[in-house]
Design a protein around this motif. Structure first.
Motif, PDB file in Angstrom:
ATOM      1  N   CYS A 208       0.846  -1.183   0.000  1.00 29.81           N
ATOM      2  CA  CYS A 208       0.000   0.000   0.000  1.00 29.81           C
ATOM      3  C   CYS A 208       0.886   1.238   0.000  1.00 29.81           C
ATOM      4  O   CYS A 208       1.837   1.329   0.763  1.00 29.81           O
ATOM      5  CB  CYS A 208      -0.889   0.008   1.225  1.00 29.81           C
ATOM      6  SG  CYS A 208      -1.860   1.511   1.372  1.00 29.81           S
ATOM      7  N   GLU A 210      -0.382   4.624  -0.047  1.00 33.81           N
ATOM      8  CA  GLU A 210      -0.930   5.856   0.513  1.00 33.81           C
ATOM      9  C   GLU A 210      -1.029   5.683   2.018  1.00 33.81           C
ATOM     10  O   GLU A 210      -1.552   4.671   2.495  1.00 33.81           O
ATOM     11  CB  GLU A 210      -2.317   6.150  -0.069  1.00 33.81           C
ATOM     12  CG  GLU A 210      -2.899   7.493   0.345  1.00 33.81           C
ATOM     13  CD  GLU A 210      -2.111   8.663  -0.216  1.00 33.81           C
ATOM     14  OE1 GLU A 210      -1.303   9.225   0.547  1.00 33.81           O
ATOM     15  OE2 GLU A 210      -2.291   8.986  -1.406  1.00 33.81           O
ATOM     16  N   PHE A 211      -0.529   6.685   2.743  1.00 35.28           N
ATOM     17  CA  PHE A 211      -0.525   6.578   4.195  1.00 35.28           C
ATOM     18  C   PHE A 211      -1.951   6.354   4.699  1.00 35.28           C
ATOM     19  O   PHE A 211      -2.855   7.136   4.401  1.00 35.28           O
ATOM     20  CB  PHE A 211       0.055   7.843   4.811  1.00 35.28           C
ATOM     21  CG  PHE A 211       0.068   7.797   6.309  1.00 35.28           C
ATOM     22  CD1 PHE A 211       0.780   6.816   6.959  1.00 35.28           C
ATOM     23  CD2 PHE A 211      -0.644   8.711   7.046  1.00 35.28           C
ATOM     24  CE1 PHE A 211       0.789   6.747   8.343  1.00 35.28           C
ATOM     25  CE2 PHE A 211      -0.635   8.665   8.430  1.00 35.28           C
ATOM     26  CZ  PHE A 211       0.072   7.683   9.076  1.00 35.28           C
TER      27      PHE A 211
END
Ligand code: HEA
Ligand code: HEA
Ligand code: CUA
Ligand SMILES: [Cu+2]
Lengths: 339, 197, 596, 102
Positions: A208, A210-211
């Motif tokens: 993943c 995106e924070f």
């Protein structure tokens, strides 16, 4: 002060060490998430474009830095040197160094635009549709045309175009398997698309991008590209009903405990439980990894995961379970039997 | 350190323009982006409410037209106040300042009535996106009006105490700029929110 | 003490800005060092995920809002009035207000590191943890229930007020307080870049103000502006944030570019090459800077048309930026270059900024950015432009103007050590990040798998970061030495051409004994067209009265964090109390006899 | 207008402007209620309110008579704000697939 040799040693020194660094990156080594090792049409197109732009950038870099270095080397003040000519500017030069970059940018912009439209996310007819739903911090995969729902490991047939449609169940995530495709965000309330086709069978890693909160770092993903026949076997197994444990076996005990425990409040096992908070476990035993591709799917990690998931994966939304001893063994055995 | 004025720097400015007025125009420019962003939000979310009440069910055009009229008139009163103060006619100046403030109060009263009526009709701040964007946009405007009214009343009291005269015309002018700006924002809101549903 | 609290003297406010911002720079740097320590090897050294998220959020926020912007502001305050031949800024009390709001906003944000117990959080720190651009909907109450994000949004709201107030002030100061004859195209380039920056500030900050207000409504009052569950769209946040955020990066770089445009001519003893072009390219950069924001959102699925438009506008910025760089090289070319520390930093700026700019162009190509966004490649880009650019530029300014600001010379020997350590350290720290990013390391991860193969690069980055840390300590020592072992500075130690060098170091309260009349762009230099300006009289011919101090700016400023504390604790009376303080402050201010 | 070139507007001008503003407002509301106008309602309303906006800014805020620089300080950001509105509308309604809801 001007004779100080340090300037003229340190600059090349720094440059050499940078080049050495570069070499280590390009040569050898095994980099599962490298963007330089494209193995699908999408990623290959991005890689080609990047190499193109990078070449221009290196050209600009070399020329401009060289000019700068020459300027400071040549025009050091010398004691008693002449007073410099107070030049205020030069119109032809100004025009030249406005136009030159503009021209270079044309060579960057045109392929950029072309690639943007090429990779806009629409697969050709007959592509396999996969829906990806991001969760804190795992991936749900659905194959609407095959009627399959699974988690954390994406199986695809090599050589076939894949149409990925994505959204999120909670915060924004980003789906990224560098060797196959560029990133695309998963956003609740929206559907984003990418399309790609792998060249060859194999295992591809990503994570993943995106924070997305505490365990963003632990939201890995694994794509398994298989030959048609192997993929077909996988599909058949996923579509089959979950294994029913033999009477009197430890797996059967496990199933009963599972039924009695909190598990059914969050997980699906077709015919046993039907909840959507956590991953579908109907065929969890057949997966190579669990919990966002973070741990190998072994007896030991299942034990530890079920007893206390948040201690393994910060913030994990599966609370510690009170199962212990033989009960836990039984549940784990049951889950492992769900191939 | 003394509190006196250094004569040479006081009135001279390099553009020949009053510094406070220039700062204020810059501030108004900045406010354009504030309201621009709010209006964008309103428009982007238009028609995306998941549940009612929807704009056409609830907005009261005749009533708001009156509020618009009221605010336009307050702008008129404001220019008259400024013209009077500039002339040195403090009697008229006081009068029109007060009228401006009162018209502003009427507008605020209207907005208060409107909001409570809407809430009564079932449109709360959190009911739907229309409610949220509507209240935040018009509420921000209302907050500006409120500040304007307080400002005007302050000036009026100053005038009553005889501390406002042609020498402070610039203060009144700046107040006027603010007040008219609040008015033009309302002109936009009236059209974008109320008339174009 | 009191005279510092009530001061409205732009020079003192400049020094206050400097020391406060420098302290925040050390804090932000310390956060970076902990980040780097954790990433030194794959499984880390035991910093928890939660702490790590707080660290990078506070690192980014601190560096951008509490270190770099206010360090630039220190120079705006101290230098601009001197460069334009003024006695002070246009609104001295507003200036003091900006400073106090900045200080209190910064303290408020950082108080979150120790405020945990007040919120029953079970841990000491409740610092913001959603990243410096706080993407919705992670910032919603549902996904971030604690006070962390509240600290962030209220803190930024407060800091925005400080920036806006300073923005109006400097626009007017530069336009309206120029000495006679100081036409716009005679303004020193630093002043020009500041003016452009302030226009960006006053247009960009309202947008983030709105975004933060909407977020505040979502978090405090249950609206759904950014929440899909109520029909809202998290993407709107991204648009509003980056509409501010991209101009913001030019707010960070333009002042540094201005500094470089002062330092290069002085030390090559040549006028700035292509002055007008450098000025106008700044205007063009600012203008284009408004049209590129969505290049931060290429992965969010804007569609091919929007992607193409934003990729194109972004690439265009390379042109005016390149023009600046070529003009700087043109300035050096044919000069008599003196390798002072200030010049080294300015040249370092150019050399490093090119690298950052070029990686920016690879980001600008939307498709290639799909592989780069949210990886360490971006982290490399931002540090080459922010550290290699802004920070090196600001250091150049510090070495250049420190003598003017304090009347003391910095040690050139320590300066050189500082420069080389910084240059080598930053390249070791940030260059490998390009590679770790392209090899698949996402940003904002507190741990990474050893299988990724990026451990070596991270080790080098960490070593480099600590070298930069040591370099910064050397610089700190150099600053402190000017107090302890002072070497007094002459009025014009570098033979600079602009007005600030026409007056003693440090300048007297009233700056200029007589406001000079300016006849050309380089008043203190002998060029082929004109000779140096006549020296100003040593004493003022008539007594000069400077305005006294005022308590009201600070009192007004104090109201804001009080309101924020009330909002944080959901306790309305405190909010009202804060509002009352602010209102009292404003009235006191408005009716205080205070003349310039 | 006759005031052109003069440094100040007179009370008469202010009153006339007010009358025009009120009239435009009446027209706006009228147009709103006339079914025949539905098709062109949006452009008509936008133009009318732009006229009102301009009148207030030009005459009540004296921008017409005042230094051009103020017009720049106000007009620049105003255009920018307008561009923000327009481009966001484009992005949200033009190129992006709206929320599917499914
Ligand atoms: C000082 C701050 C600063 C500056 C000046 C810049 C300058 C530029 N930036 Fe950068 N940028 C940031 C700070 C800055 N940036 C930050 C903080 C982020 C990340 C935010 C976050 O996600 O946290 C970011 C992220 C960022 C992104 C998004 C990446 C992503 O998240 O996916 C992009 C994409 O286009 C981008 C592009 C550019 C470009 C094209 C420039 C250009 O202005 C550069 C122009 C300069 C040159 C090109 C070099 C000199 C020119 C020449 C020598 C002429 C010849 C050149 C050519 C022909 C190419 N930046
Ligand atoms: C604006 C300027 C700026 C500056 C100057 C820096 C400086 C540095 N940054 Fe920063 N950085 C950002 C802006 C900046 N950064 C932003 C905007 C982000 C994105 C945040 C986000 O994702 O939300 C980021 C993110 C970021 C990351 C990525 C985090 C992640 O994604 O997980 C990393 C990792 O290495 C990093 C490292 C560093 C380092 C090593 C420095 C070094 O230059 C620091 C040098 C060190 C010092 C200056 C310390 C000196 C002090 C001491 C030695 C101790 C003494 C202390 C006291 C007395 C209190 N930064
Ligand atoms: Cu999901 Cu990061
Ligand atoms: Cu940007």
């Amino acid at each position: 002060m001007l004779r100080d040799p340090v300037y003229f040693d340190a600059v090349p020194l720094a440059l050499v060490s940078l080049v050495l660094l570069l070499l280590t990156a390009c040569g050898g080594g095994h980099y599962p998430q490298s963007v330089f090792h494209a193995e699908a049409d999408f990623s290959r197109e991005l890689d080609g474009l990047f190499r193109n732009i990078f070449a221009w950038a290196v050209g600009v870099f070399v020329v401009v830095e060289a000019l700068l270095l020459v300027a400071i080397a040549r025009f050091r003040a010398r004691p008693g040197g002449p007073e410099p000519k107070p030049v205020h500017g030069h119109t032809a030069l100004e025009i030249g160094w406005t136009l030159a970059p503009a021209l270079i940018l044309v060579f960057i912009a045109v392929p950029t635009m072309r690639t943007i439209f090429d990779t806009a996310g629409h697969a050709p007819e007959g592509a396999l549709r996969v829906e990806v739903i991001g969760h804190q911090w795992w991936w749900e995969y659905r194959y609407p045309t095959l009627d399959i729902s699974t988690a954390n490991e994406l199986h695809i047939p090599a050589g076939m175009p894949i149409q990925v449609e994505m959204t999120s169940a909670d915060v924004i995530h980003s789906f990224w398997i560098p060797r196959l495709a560029g990133k695309r965000d998963l956003i609740q309330g929206r559907t984003n698309r990418i399309a790609f086709r792998t060249d060859s069978t194999g295992e591809y890693w990503g994570q993943c991008a995106e924070f997305c909160g505490a365990s963003h770092a632990n939201m890995r993903l694994r794509v398994i590209a298989q030959s048609d026949s192997v993929f077909q076997r996988w599909v058949d197994r996923q579509r089959a009903a979950p294994v029913t444990p033999a009477k009197g076996s430890v797996e059967e005990t496990g199933q009963q405990i599972f039924r009695r425990s909190a598990c059914i409040g969050c997980h699906t096992i077709t015919g046993i439980a039907n909840a959507k908070v956590g991953p579908d476990l109907s065929h969890v035993g057949g997966r190579g990894t669990i919990a966002g591709a973070l741990f190998p799917n072994t007896t030991e990690s299942l034990h530890r995961w079920i007893s206390n998931a948040p201690s393994l994966k910060p913030g994990a939304l599966m609370p510690p379970q009170s199962l212990q001893g033989a009960d836990l063994d039984a549940v784990v055995a049951y889950l492992q039997s769900l191939k | 350190m003394a509190h006196d004025t250094h004569a040479a720097t006081h009135h001279h400015t390099s553009m020949g323009l009053d510094s406070r007025k220039m700062a204020f125009w810059a501030f108004i420019g900045s406010e354009c982006l504030l309201f621009g962003s709010l209006i964008s939000t309103y428009l982007v979310y238009k028609g995306r409410s998941l549940v009612g009440p929807y704009p056409h069910e609830i907005l009261n055009i005749p009533f708001t037209s009156f509020s618009t009229f009221d605010l336009l008139m307050s702008s008129l009163a404001m220019v008259l106040a400024l013209a009077a103060v500039q002339r040195g006619d403090m009697k008229q100046g006081k009068l029109w300042l007060l009228v401006t403030a009162l018209l502003g109060l009427v507008f605020l009263g209207g907005q208060f009535w409107e909001f409570s009526h809407f809430v009564h009709e079932g449109l709360g701040l959190t009911t739907n996106l229309f409610g949220s964007t509507f209240y935040v946009l018009t509420g921000t405007h209302g907050a500006h009006v409120t500040i304007g009214v307080i400002w005007l009343l302050t000036l009026w009291v100053q005038a009553l105490r005889g501390k406002l005269g042609p020498a402070n015309a610039m203060t009144v002018e700046i107040t006027g700029l603010y007040w008219h700006f609040v008015d033009v924002v309302w002109i936009v809101i009236f059209t974008v929110v109320y008339l174009i549903q | 003490m009191k005279s510092w609290l009530t001061t409205t003297d732009h020079k003192r406010i400049g020094l206050l800005y400097f020391w406060t911002a420098f302290a925040f720079f050390l804090i932000g740097g310390l956060e970076a060092l902990i980040i780097r320590a954790q990433l030194v090897r794959p499984e880390g050294i035991g910093v928890s995920a939660e702490t790590f998220n707080q660290l990078f959020t506070m690192h980014g926020t601190t560096m951008v809002f509490l270190a770099l912007m206010p360090l630039s502001a220190a120079f705006f305050n101290f230098i601009i009035p001197l460069q334009i031949g003024a006695r002070d800024v246009a609104f001295p009390r507003l200036n003091a207000f900006s400073y106090w709001v900045f200080l209190l906003g910064g303290l408020f944000l950082n108080a979150s590191f120790v405020a945990g117990p007040l919120f029953g959080a079970g841990q000491l720190s409740v610092a913001p943890d959603a990243g410096w651009f706080g993407y919705a909907n992670l910032t919603s109450r549902q996904f971030s229930p604690g006070p962390n994000v509240d600290f962030w949004l209220l803190g930024l709201q407060i800091l925005g007020i400080a920036s806006l107030a300073a923005g109006f002030n400097f626009v007017v100061t530069i336009l309206n307080m120029r000495a006679p004859g100081m036409r716009m195209l005679r303004l020193p380039p630093f002043t020009w870049m500041t003016l452009i920056t302030q226009f960006l500030v006053i247009t960009a900050f309202p947008v983030i103000t709105v975004a933060l207000v909407l977020l505040m409504f979502d978090r405090f009052f249950g609206t759904h502006f950014f929440l899909p569950s109520g029909g809202g769209d998290p993407i709107l946040w991204q648009h509003l944030f980056w509409m501010f955020g991209h101009p913001e990066v030019y707010i960070l770089i333009l002042p540094a570019m201005g500094i470089v445009s002062e330092v290069l001519p002085t030390f090559s003893r040549k006028p700035l090459f292509g002055y007008t072009v450098v000025v106008y390219s700044g205007v063009v950069i600012a203008f284009l800077g408004w049209s590129v924001w969505a290049h931060h959102m290429f992965a969010s699925g804007l569609g091919p048309i929007a992607d193409s438009v934003f990729a194109g506008t972004t690439m265009l910025i390379a042109i005016p930026t390149g023009v600046k760089i070529f003009n700087w090289i043109g300035t050096l070319w044919g000069g008599q270059i003196r390798f002072t520390t200030a010049l080294l930093f300015a040249v370092g700026f150019i050399a490093m900024f090119i690298i950052g700019g070029l990686s920016g162009v690879t980001h600008a190509s939307a498709p290639t950015d799909l592989q780069q966004t949210d990886t360490y490649y971006v982290v490399a880009h931002i540090h080459y432009v922010l550290f290699g650019g802004t920070i090196l530029g600001l250091f150049a300014g510090m070495y250049y103007w420190w003598p003017k600001m304090t009347g003391r010379l910095l040690s050139e020997r320590l300066g050189k050590v500082h420069f080389w350590l910084t240059l080598i350290g930053m390249n070791l720290a940030f260059f490998p990040m390009h590679l770790s990013g392209l090899l698949g390391m996402p940003r904002r991860i507190y741990t990474y798998s050893p299988d990724l193969g990026v451990a070596g690069f991270n080790l080098v980055s960490t070593i480099g970061a600590f070298l930069v840390g040591i370099a910064t300590l050397v610089f700190f020592w150099n600053l402190l030495r000017t107090r302890w072992q002072p070497v007094n500075a002459p009025a014009n130690p570098w033979n600079g051409a602009t007005l600030e060098w026409a007056i003693p170091s440090p300048p007297p309260v009233y700056n200029f004994t007589v406001i000079p009349t300016v006849a050309n762009r380089l008043p203190l230099w002998q060029t082929e067209r004109h000779g140096p300006m006549a020296p100003l009289p040593e004493r003022p011919p008539a007594p000069i009265h400077v305005p006294g101090g005022s308590w009201w700016p600070m009192i007004t400023a104090v109201g804001l964090p009080i309101m924020a504390i009330g909002a944080l604790s959901h306790f309305l009376p405190v909010v009202l109390a804060g509002a009352v303080v602010a209102i009292v402050g404003i009235y006191g201010w408005a009716f205080e006899p205070f003349e310039m | 207008m006759s005031e052109q070139g003069q440094a100040h507007a007179t009370t008469g001008t202010y009153l006339r402007i007010a009358a025009i503003l009120v009239m435009i407002t009446l027209i706006e509301v009228g147009v709103f209620y006339v079914p025949a106008f539905q098709a062109v309602l949006v452009p008509v309303l936008l133009v009318l309110s732009a006229v009102k906006f301009t009148l207030v800014v030009m005459f009540y805020m004296h921008l017409k008579f005042d230094n051009k620089f103020f017009a720049f300080l106000f007009g620049g950001p105003l255009l920018l704000g307008l561009a923000v509105v327009v481009s966001l509308l484009f992005i949200f309604y033009g190129t992006v697939r709206l929320r599917t809801g499914s």
